[in-house]
Design a protein around this motif. Sequence first.
Motif, PDB file in Angstrom:
ATOM      1  N   THR A  88       0.843  -1.182   0.000  1.00  0.00           N
ATOM      2  CA  THR A  88       0.000   0.000   0.000  1.00  0.00           C
ATOM      3  C   THR A  88       0.879   1.234   0.000  1.00  0.00           C
ATOM      4  OG1 THR A  88      -1.684  -1.177   1.283  1.00  0.00           O
ATOM      5  CG2 THR A  88      -1.871   1.218   1.178  1.00  0.00           C
ATOM      6  N   LEU A  89       0.710   2.078  -1.012  1.00  0.00           N
ATOM      7  CA  LEU A  89       1.534   3.281  -1.158  1.00  0.00           C
ATOM      8  C   LEU A  89       0.679   4.501  -0.842  1.00  0.00           C
ATOM      9  CD1 LEU A  89       3.353   2.363  -4.486  1.00  0.00           C
ATOM     10  CD2 LEU A  89       4.068   1.877  -2.143  1.00  0.00           C
ATOM     11  N   MET A  90       1.072   5.238   0.213  1.00  0.00           N
ATOM     12  CA  MET A  90       0.307   6.377   0.680  1.00  0.00           C
ATOM     13  C   MET A  90       1.069   7.673   0.435  1.00  0.00           C
ATOM     14  SD  MET A  90      -2.386   4.866   1.885  1.00  0.00           S
ATOM     15  CE  MET A  90      -3.158   6.236   2.737  1.00  0.00           C
ATOM     16  N   GLU A  91       0.326   8.743   0.167  1.00  0.00           N
ATOM     17  CA  GLU A  91       0.934  10.054   0.015  1.00  0.00           C
ATOM     18  C   GLU A  91       1.308  10.625   1.374  1.00  0.00           C
ATOM     19  OE1 GLU A  91       1.889  11.944  -2.680  1.00  0.00           O
ATOM     20  OE2 GLU A  91       1.616  10.005  -3.661  1.00  0.00           O
ATOM     21  N   GLY A  92       2.327  11.505   1.381  1.00  0.00           N
ATOM     22  CA  GLY A  92       2.757  12.137   2.628  1.00  0.00           C
ATOM     23  C   GLY A  92       3.784  11.291   3.351  1.00  0.00           C
ATOM     24  N   GLY A  93       3.944  11.585   4.641  1.00  0.00           N
ATOM     25  CA  GLY A  93       4.886  10.851   5.477  1.00  0.00           C
ATOM     26  C   GLY A  93       4.157  10.126   6.585  1.00  0.00           C
ATOM     27  N   ALA A  94       4.840   9.183   7.213  1.00  0.00           N
ATOM     28  CA  ALA A  94       4.210   8.391   8.267  1.00  0.00           C
ATOM     29  C   ALA A  94       3.768   9.263   9.439  1.00  0.00           C
ATOM     30  CB  ALA A  94       5.171   7.309   8.750  1.00  0.00           C
ATOM     31  N   LEU A  99      -7.987   5.042  -2.644  1.00  0.00           N
ATOM     32  CA  LEU A  99      -6.967   4.037  -2.901  1.00  0.00           C
ATOM     33  C   LEU A  99      -7.287   3.264  -4.168  1.00  0.00           C
ATOM     34  CD1 LEU A  99      -6.380   2.691   0.707  1.00  0.00           C
ATOM     35  CD2 LEU A  99      -4.743   3.931  -0.693  1.00  0.00           C
ATOM     36  N   HIS A 100      -6.296   3.111  -4.992  1.00  0.00           N
ATOM     37  CA  HIS A 100      -6.406   2.442  -6.285  1.00  0.00           C
ATOM     38  C   HIS A 100      -5.802   1.043  -6.175  1.00  0.00           C
ATOM     39  CE1 HIS A 100      -4.859   2.372 -10.741  1.00  0.00           C
ATOM     40  NE2 HIS A 100      -5.886   1.570 -10.563  1.00  0.00           N
ATOM     41  N   PHE A 101      -6.601  -0.008  -6.394  1.00  0.00           N
ATOM     42  CA  PHE A 101      -6.139  -1.399  -6.321  1.00  0.00           C
ATOM     43  C   PHE A 101      -5.946  -1.922  -7.737  1.00  0.00           C
ATOM     44  CE2 PHE A 101      -7.921  -0.515  -2.283  1.00  0.00           C
ATOM     45  CZ  PHE A 101      -7.299  -1.355  -1.368  1.00  0.00           C
ATOM     46  N   GLN A 102      -4.723  -2.339  -8.019  1.00  0.00           N
ATOM     47  CA  GLN A 102      -4.392  -2.756  -9.374  1.00  0.00           C
ATOM     48  C   GLN A 102      -3.387  -3.895  -9.337  1.00  0.00           C
ATOM     49  OE1 GLN A 102      -2.086   0.087 -11.678  1.00  0.00           O
ATOM     50  NE2 GLN A 102      -3.180  -0.434 -13.547  1.00  0.00           N
ATOM     51  N   GLY A 103      -3.602  -4.915 -10.164  1.00  0.00           N
ATOM     52  CA  GLY A 103      -2.663  -6.024 -10.258  1.00  0.00           C
ATOM     53  C   GLY A 103      -3.362  -7.357 -10.421  1.00  0.00           C
ATOM     54  N   HIS A 104      -2.562  -8.416 -10.325  1.00  0.00           N
ATOM     55  CA  HIS A 104      -3.088  -9.766 -10.481  1.00  0.00           C
ATOM     56  C   HIS A 104      -2.501 -10.674  -9.405  1.00  0.00           C
ATOM     57  CE1 HIS A 104      -4.930  -9.058 -14.448  1.00  0.00           C
ATOM     58  NE2 HIS A 104      -3.898  -8.266 -14.671  1.00  0.00           N
ATOM     59  N   GLY A 159     -11.162  -0.536 -15.250  1.00  0.00           N
ATOM     60  CA  GLY A 159     -10.383  -1.766 -15.186  1.00  0.00           C
ATOM     61  C   GLY A 159      -9.901  -2.146 -13.804  1.00  0.00           C
ATOM     62  N   ASP A 160     -10.117  -1.281 -12.788  1.00  0.00           N
ATOM     63  CA  ASP A 160      -9.559  -1.543 -11.458  1.00  0.00           C
ATOM     64  C   ASP A 160     -10.589  -1.321 -10.364  1.00  0.00           C
ATOM     65  OD1 ASP A 160      -6.955  -2.091 -12.531  1.00  0.00           O
ATOM     66  OD2 ASP A 160      -6.635   0.066 -12.741  1.00  0.00           O
ATOM     67  N   VAL A 161     -10.137  -1.482  -9.116  1.00  0.00           N
ATOM     68  CA  VAL A 161     -10.985  -1.304  -7.938  1.00  0.00           C
ATOM     69  C   VAL A 161     -10.460  -0.129  -7.131  1.00  0.00           C
ATOM     70  CG1 VAL A 161     -11.787  -2.367  -5.780  1.00  0.00           C
ATOM     71  CG2 VAL A 161     -11.597  -3.748  -7.856  1.00  0.00           C
ATOM     72  N   PHE A 162     -11.373   0.622  -6.506  1.00  0.00           N
ATOM     73  CA  PHE A 162     -10.997   1.784  -5.705  1.00  0.00           C
ATOM     74  C   PHE A 162     -11.744   1.738  -4.365  1.00  0.00           C
ATOM     75  CE2 PHE A 162     -10.114   2.823 -10.006  1.00  0.00           C
ATOM     76  CZ  PHE A 162      -9.031   3.679  -9.998  1.00  0.00           C
ATOM     77  N   LYS A 167      -0.975 -12.342  -6.454  1.00  0.00           N
ATOM     78  CA  LYS A 167      -0.321 -11.820  -5.251  1.00  0.00           C
ATOM     79  C   LYS A 167       0.287 -10.441  -5.466  1.00  0.00           C
ATOM     80  CE  LYS A 167       0.832 -16.332  -3.255  1.00  0.00           C
ATOM     81  NZ  LYS A 167       1.938 -17.214  -2.753  1.00  0.00           N
ATOM     82  N   ASN A 168       0.241  -9.932  -6.685  1.00  0.00           N
ATOM     83  CA  ASN A 168       0.888  -8.660  -6.976  1.00  0.00           C
ATOM     84  C   ASN A 168      -0.088  -7.495  -7.080  1.00  0.00           C
ATOM     85  OD1 ASN A 168       3.552  -9.616  -7.033  1.00  0.00           O
ATOM     86  ND2 ASN A 168       3.346 -10.292  -9.146  1.00  0.00           N
ATOM     87  N   VAL A 169      -1.184  -7.553  -6.327  1.00  0.00           N
ATOM     88  CA  VAL A 169      -2.105  -6.427  -6.277  1.00  0.00           C
ATOM     89  C   VAL A 169      -1.508  -5.356  -5.366  1.00  0.00           C
ATOM     90  CG1 VAL A 169      -4.400  -5.642  -5.599  1.00  0.00           C
ATOM     91  CG2 VAL A 169      -4.124  -7.855  -6.712  1.00  0.00           C
ATOM     92  N   LYS A 170      -1.480  -4.123  -5.848  1.00  0.00           N
ATOM     93  CA  LYS A 170      -0.906  -3.011  -5.094  1.00  0.00           C
ATOM     94  C   LYS A 170      -1.958  -1.934  -4.896  1.00  0.00           C
ATOM     95  CE  LYS A 170       2.197  -0.542  -7.245  1.00  0.00           C
ATOM     96  NZ  LYS A 170       3.501  -0.165  -7.842  1.00  0.00           N
ATOM     97  N   ALA A 171      -1.978  -1.327  -3.708  1.00  0.00           N
ATOM     98  CA  ALA A 171      -2.904  -0.229  -3.422  1.00  0.00           C
ATOM     99  C   ALA A 171      -2.117   1.073  -3.393  1.00  0.00           C
ATOM    100  CB  ALA A 171      -3.602  -0.452  -2.091  1.00  0.00           C
ATOM    101  N   THR A 172      -2.558   2.049  -4.170  1.00  0.00           N
ATOM    102  CA  THR A 172      -1.855   3.315  -4.274  1.00  0.00           C
ATOM    103  C   THR A 172      -2.788   4.476  -3.983  1.00  0.00           C
ATOM    104  OG1 THR A 172      -0.473   2.347  -6.027  1.00  0.00           O
ATOM    105  CG2 THR A 172      -0.420   4.743  -5.778  1.00  0.00           C
TER     106      THR A 172
END
Length: 367
Positions: A146-152, A169-174, A193-196, A176-181
């Motif tokens: 999961t890739l988030m904007e800003g800092g921790a 959040l944008h979920f994209q991949g196939h 084409g994706d899930v949000f 085990k390689n689904v990534k949330a951005t």
Amino acid sequence: MAGLVKGKDYDWKDSNLSLFGSDLERNVKKASAETEEAWQGAGSNVGIQVWRIVKFKVTHWPKEDYGKFFSGDSYIILNTYKTPPSDELLHDVHFWIGSKSTQDEYGTAAYKTVELDTFLDDKPVQHREVMNNESDLFKTYFKMITLMEGGADSGFRHVKPTEYTPHLLHFQGHKKNVKATDVPLFRESLNSGDVFILDLGLDIYQWNGSSCNKDERFKALQYLQQLKSDRGGKPKVETLNEADISSSHKFYTHLPEGGDALDKKDDSAVAAAEKVLLRLSDESGELVTTEVARGGDVKRALLDPNDVFIFDTGTHCFVWVGKGASSQERRKGMQYAHNYLMKTDHPLIPVSIVGQSKETASFNSAF
């Protein structure tokens, strides 16, 4: 401290690693590795360990947040494993760089990665990872990235839902390689084409694009359920299918028009990139790189045990260290690979250091 101010996207072509691999860096690293509190116990057991760089210091990242990374931060990730039937502990150590991470954090992560390598008796394979361009090996460590904007420090885990900053959040991949951005809160960010997931704190929506795949839907549902659990079950959740709702649905009222559509990563250009093999040698008295082969002429037989080679596959850059390479060649490999990539059209690909007779499967398969 001014060097740690967040904000604009960091230009990796401006990265300064001049001290990375220098004699000064080596001497300081030797002295400090044993006294770095964060390394105590590191690599002693099979599993993943993650640290975040905070104001030049290495700090433990909470295990419940493994797989979550912020664009404004830099991290160090250690994977410890065994290869049966041997009981020897083996390691891969990665430093991950967020797109808005500062030069100070980037340099500290690189420096501390080498220090951790020293602490573990030079056993680890070293890797550089950059946001949105992670290596396939790195992706295997986490159920989802999961890739988030800003800092921790501006994170969202423990904030009260009523004080929560909305996220899309944008979920994209196939598989085990689904990534949330984390993506901008505009209707243009959506695609069929994706899930949000639209996270409003106490109201959470899962929006399934009409042609999304089952892996994206499943990963998004898992994430949604975890969010609800983290907030004591208080949020109201709703799953929406694009084809079943109208453009006037209340979901869309939270996403105004006017943003730019998300840029699609063009993998075709990267996939078509020509392989390049460079030799790094100080035989002449100076450390210089020379091109050895390009394209179909790149052969494994060209690797000389007396030198270091930079092997750019187009999607991954390897630094191969021969057993007879000089100490200067060994220490400068990552820096010279970094400098080489700055002059190419793909400076953000992963970089991995592999030693002769310790080559990884991904390195071997690249020939």
